[in-house]
Design a protein around this motif. Structure first.
Motif, mmCIF file in Angstrom:
data_model
loop_
_atom_site.group_PDB
_atom_site.id
_atom_site.type_symbol
_atom_site.label_atom_id
_atom_site.label_comp_id
_atom_site.label_asym_id
_atom_site.label_seq_id
_atom_site.Cartn_x
_atom_site.Cartn_y
_atom_site.Cartn_z
ATOM 1 N N CYS A 130 4.080 2.372 -5.766
ATOM 2 C CA CYS A 130 3.707 3.785 -5.856
ATOM 3 C C CYS A 130 2.341 4.023 -5.238
ATOM 4 O O CYS A 130 2.144 4.997 -4.482
ATOM 5 N N LYS A 131 1.393 3.168 -5.552
ATOM 6 C CA LYS A 131 0.036 3.314 -5.016
ATOM 7 C C LYS A 131 0.037 3.217 -3.494
ATOM 8 O O LYS A 131 -0.602 4.035 -2.806
ATOM 9 N N GLN A 132 0.752 2.220 -2.965
ATOM 10 C CA GLN A 132 0.808 2.053 -1.521
ATOM 11 C C GLN A 132 1.390 3.293 -0.841
ATOM 12 O O GLN A 132 0.850 3.794 0.143
ATOM 13 N N ALA A 133 2.505 3.783 -1.385
ATOM 14 C CA ALA A 133 3.192 4.919 -0.759
ATOM 15 C C ALA A 133 2.388 6.201 -0.876
ATOM 16 O O ALA A 133 2.336 7.005 0.069
ATOM 17 N N LEU A 134 1.765 6.421 -2.028
ATOM 18 C CA LEU A 134 0.940 7.617 -2.189
ATOM 19 C C LEU A 134 -0.240 7.607 -1.220
ATOM 20 O O LEU A 134 -0.639 8.649 -0.692
ATOM 21 N N SER A 135 -0.790 6.434 -0.971
ATOM 22 C CA SER A 135 -1.970 6.315 -0.108
ATOM 23 C C SER A 135 -1.620 6.437 1.373
ATOM 24 O O SER A 135 -2.353 7.075 2.143
ATOM 25 N N LEU A 136 -0.502 5.838 1.783
ATOM 26 C CA LEU A 136 -0.186 5.716 3.200
ATOM 27 C C LEU A 136 0.802 6.749 3.711
ATOM 28 O O LEU A 136 0.771 7.099 4.892
ATOM 29 N N SER A 137 1.706 7.211 2.835
ATOM 30 C CA SER A 137 2.694 8.218 3.250
ATOM 31 C C SER A 137 2.258 9.583 2.725
ATOM 32 O O SER A 137 2.854 10.141 1.801
ATOM 33 N N ASP B 9 12.337 9.134 9.741
ATOM 34 C CA ASP B 9 11.992 10.063 8.660
ATOM 35 C C ASP B 9 11.619 9.340 7.366
ATOM 36 O O ASP B 9 11.291 9.987 6.365
ATOM 37 N N PHE B 10 11.664 8.016 7.385
ATOM 38 C CA PHE B 10 11.451 7.217 6.183
ATOM 39 C C PHE B 10 10.323 6.214 6.396
ATOM 40 O O PHE B 10 10.237 5.575 7.454
ATOM 41 N N ASP B 11 9.463 6.084 5.385
ATOM 42 C CA ASP B 11 8.482 5.007 5.325
ATOM 43 C C ASP B 11 8.945 4.019 4.256
ATOM 44 O O ASP B 11 9.423 4.430 3.191
ATOM 45 N N ILE B 12 8.791 2.736 4.524
ATOM 46 C CA ILE B 12 9.344 1.715 3.640
ATOM 47 C C ILE B 12 8.230 0.807 3.126
ATOM 48 O O ILE B 12 7.375 0.347 3.898
ATOM 49 N N TYR B 13 8.277 0.559 1.814
ATOM 50 C CA TYR B 13 7.314 -0.314 1.144
ATOM 51 C C TYR B 13 8.099 -1.356 0.366
ATOM 52 O O TYR B 13 9.014 -1.021 -0.392
ATOM 53 N N ILE B 14 7.735 -2.624 0.546
ATOM 54 C CA ILE B 14 8.506 -3.713 -0.046
ATOM 55 C C ILE B 14 7.588 -4.619 -0.843
ATOM 56 O O ILE B 14 6.557 -5.079 -0.338
ATOM 57 N N HIS B 15 7.970 -4.869 -2.093
ATOM 58 C CA HIS B 15 7.318 -5.917 -2.872
ATOM 59 C C HIS B 15 8.315 -7.049 -3.069
ATOM 60 O O HIS B 15 9.413 -6.841 -3.592
ATOM 61 N N ILE B 16 7.940 -8.236 -2.647
ATOM 62 C CA ILE B 16 8.787 -9.422 -2.794
ATOM 63 C C ILE B 16 8.196 -10.290 -3.894
ATOM 64 O O ILE B 16 6.998 -10.599 -3.885
ATOM 65 N N ASP B 17 9.026 -10.655 -4.860
ATOM 66 C CA ASP B 17 8.609 -11.485 -5.981
ATOM 67 C C ASP B 17 7.866 -12.726 -5.476
ATOM 68 O O ASP B 17 8.372 -13.481 -4.645
ATOM 69 N N LYS B 18 6.668 -12.932 -5.990
ATOM 70 C CA LYS B 18 5.846 -14.059 -5.557
ATOM 71 C C LYS B 18 6.392 -15.391 -6.057
ATOM 72 O O LYS B 18 5.976 -16.454 -5.583
ATOM 73 N N ASN B 19 7.325 -15.352 -7.022
ATOM 74 C CA ASN B 19 7.973 -16.588 -7.475
ATOM 75 C C ASN B 19 8.925 -17.153 -6.423
ATOM 76 O O ASN B 19 9.319 -18.316 -6.503
ATOM 77 N N ILE B 20 9.326 -16.315 -5.467
ATOM 78 C CA ILE B 20 10.373 -16.663 -4.516
ATOM 79 C C ILE B 20 9.766 -17.081 -3.183
ATOM 80 O O ILE B 20 8.842 -16.439 -2.674
#
Length: 292
Positions: free
Chosen positions: A77-84, A26-37
């Motif tokens: 937000c953009k990713q989730a609005l577009s894909l979910s 029932d859940f879609d997941i979107y992850i942003h990982i800090d590019k410094n890491i």
């Protein structure tokens, strides 16, 4: 009801994998990982392999306190609005959060409260923030350029801010009310779409350049000055201890916090550490499993 989970992550990737695996279909997941890491290709591949994970990327270098965290949130937000396209609620959490309710309770909660937004907010100046919080906007804080976790950059930053204070070089404040609060929220699809379409309303996003921890003001000020104001409950459904514990503010939670979490209305708790919080994490993981 379908939900989108938006995660900003920068550490403890074993816990991030465990957190991602807490949710069902029932859940879609979107992850942003800090590019410094640095994140190992194997870990990233595991995250991207989960069917529920629609996107797991490293897009922005996110220095602590800088505006790039706002950029990462807007990207999620953009990713989730577009894909979910059928998700009705969006939940912003960090990679060190813990789901503390079983998924049936979670979904039932929002089924009964459709159209309600959950966001902590308070008007600035606020006595709980240093100098009421307006100093975050009045002085320049170039934290996208300076990583204050590094000693040299921290010294440069401190000298620059102190110079502004002693020379009384302040920036004008916006001519509308400024609100602050926790970075984390649970919002309806319509509200997240409003944020994405209007993020620079009255030049607000632009004004947040060189502002201290802007993600703690960005959403609050945008929404509390919008037609959506009356739909917001000033509680974000997160259990957070704003005190020093285990070398961290907010506190790193442990098993001593279990009774307080259980007696709260929180759906998530933060922050956790896979070593320090091991008993706490195991308790809620096992409790959720027994209730499904």
């Amino acid at each position: 009801m379908r939900h989108a989970i938006l995660i900003t992550a920068y550490t403890d990737f074993f816990h991030l994998i465990d957190l991602t695996n807490s949710f069902n279909e029932d859940f879609d997941i979107y992850i942003h990982i800090d590019k410094n890491i640095y994140v190992s290709p194997i870990c990233l591949k595991i995250l991207q392999s989960f069917p529920r994970v629609k996107s797991a990327e490293q897009v922005f270098h996110v220095n602590w306190g800088g505006r790039k965290h706002v950029d990462a949130i807007l990207w999620l937000c953009k990713q989730a609005l577009s894909l979910s396209t059928d998700a009705e609620y969006f939940h912003l959490i960090s990679g060190t959060d813990l789901l503390v309710k079983d998924l049936q309770q979670f979904c039932n909660f929002f089924d009964k409260r459709k159209g309600t937004n959950f966001l902590e907010y308070f008007l600035l100046p606020y006595q709980g923030w240093e100098s009421g919080g307006l100093n975050r906007l009045q002085y320049k804080h170039p934290l996208d350029q300076l990583n204050i976790k590094e000693l040299h950059d921290r010294n440069v930053y401190n000298r620059f801010v102190n110079w502004q204070i002693t020379s009384r070089r302040t920036r004008p404040l916006p001519n509308y009310p400024i609100y602050g609060g926790s970075s984390w929220w649970s919002l309806t699809r319509d509200t997240v779409n409003y944020i994405y379409q209007n993020y620079n309303q009255n030049g607000w996003y632009d004004r947040l350049e060189d502002t201290f921890i802007p993600e703690e003001m960005f959403i609050q000020t945008l929404l509390l000055n919008s037609p959506l104001k009356e739909s917001i409950v000033p509680y974000n459904l997160r259990y957070i201890q704003w005190e020093h514990k285990h070398g961290s503010i907010p506190a790193i939670l442990d098993e001593e916090d279990i009774p307080k979490i259980l007696h709260s209305c929180a759906l998530f708790a933060r922050k956790t550490d896979s070593r320090i919080s091991k008993k706490l994490i195991n308790y809620f993981n096992n409790n959720r499993s027994s209730n499904l």
